[in-house]
Design an enzyme around this catalytic site. Structure first.
Site, short mmCIF file in Angstrom:
data_model
loop_
_atom_site.label_atom_id
_atom_site.label_comp_id
_atom_site.label_asym_id
_atom_site.label_seq_id
_atom_site.Cartn_x
_atom_site.Cartn_y
_atom_site.Cartn_z
CG ASP A 1 -30.94 -24.57 21.55
OD1 ASP A 1 -30.73 -23.58 22.28
OD2 ASP A 1 -30.09 -25.21 21.03
NE ARG A 2 -37.55 -21.49 16.56
CZ ARG A 2 -37.95 -21.98 15.53
NH1 ARG A 2 -39.29 -22.50 15.32
NH2 ARG A 2 -37.13 -22.00 14.37
#
Length: 286
Positions: free
Chosen positions: A132-133
């Site tokens: 995930d970012r």
């Protein structure tokens, strides 16, 4: 997967556009405006075989054309991304918070993939998996198209042991360690993933390591937002999470509150050499 007929340029591959059919120039201009029309007239759009599209080209519905996209304005993401390991087949990095793994939506140049392609001069670099970012930590890339499938298959088949560290509140009434097993669904257009009745597709071992709220999370599966959703389901959302349990609107240039989630370790048997690989992040969870 067939290779794109245009090479990677400045860290980015070409965009693929699936056509509705007819005169290509007219369709691209109607869908994407004057910039797309100008690219056709400049000879910068090609079909799947690499043939240049001109103002008279007609292609049937379902055909694809390729062109380089215009980059959006992006806020530079702070933080360094140390290379933990590199050989002829793989590159392993320690990704910072807020940096997306690969281009998607408004995040294009400010992604781990594009940064590394530019810095390492590896145009065929590709992620073997994703983080995930908002998650920091160990992230593995393949360097060449011909080895990509072997490493991606390890992650898809659950043959990689991944260990995460997280910070959250401590609740003495939540019995730990505990295995959470349920069904997670992430629908297009929705920010949050949700749990639904049905055959479980997500499993995480949750362990409390210290009284100040340091947790070890060991997933057996890799569903989108799995760890964040599982911790929130215990009433112990990960500190700094803007999605679980509630959605919080965070400006794109606000890097003040990182998600306290770290992909701390990745272990697997190398599919090409048989070597036991073990990569560990050098970051801490504040």
């Amino acid at each position: 997967m067939r290779a794109a007929p245009l090479p990677v340029r400045d860290g980015l591959g070409p965009a693929r556009v699936r056509l509705r059919g007819g005169v290509v120039l007219a369709e691209l201009a109607a869908r994407f405006g004057e910039p797309a029309r100008a690219r056709v007239l400049a000879g910068e759009v090609v079909d799947a075989d690499g043939a240049v599209i001109d103002e008279k080209t007609v292609l049937p519905a379902g055909s694809s054309v390729y062109l380089y996209r215009d980059l959006p304005d992006e806020v530079p993401v702070p933080g360094v991304m140390p290379v933990l390991y590199r050989d002829d087949d793989i590159v392993v990095v320690d990704k910072p918070h807020f940096l997306a793994t690969m281009p998607r939506g408004r995040h294009v140049a400010q992604t781990a993939l594009v940064r590394l392609r530019r810095e390492l001069q590896l145009p065929e670099l590709s992620p073997a998996h994703r983080l995930d970012r908002l998650t920091a930590g160990v992230l593995l890339f393949t360097t060449r198209r011909e080895v990509r499938g072997a490493y991606q298959s390890l992650f898809a088949r659950g043959l990689v042991r991944k260990t995460y560290l997280a910070r959250a509140a401590v609740d003495p009434f939540v019995a730990l360690p505990r295995v959470i097993r349920n069904r997670i669904v992430k629908r297009r257009g929705q920010l949050q993933a949700v749990t639904e009745p049905g055959l479980p597709n997500a499993q995480t071992l949750v362990e409390l390591l210290s009284a100040d709220g340091l947790y070890r999370l060991t997933p057996r599966t890799g569903r989108t937002h799995q760890l964040r959703l599982h911790m929130a389901s215990l009433g112990l959302p990960i500190i700094g999470d803007p999605l679980y349990p509630n959605v919080i609107d965070v400006p794109a240039d606000d890097f003040s509150t990182p998600l306290r989630l770290l992909a701390q370790r990745v272990e697997f048997v190398d599919p090409l050499t048989g070597t036991c690989r073990d990569f560990v992040s050098g970051r801490d969870v504040p």
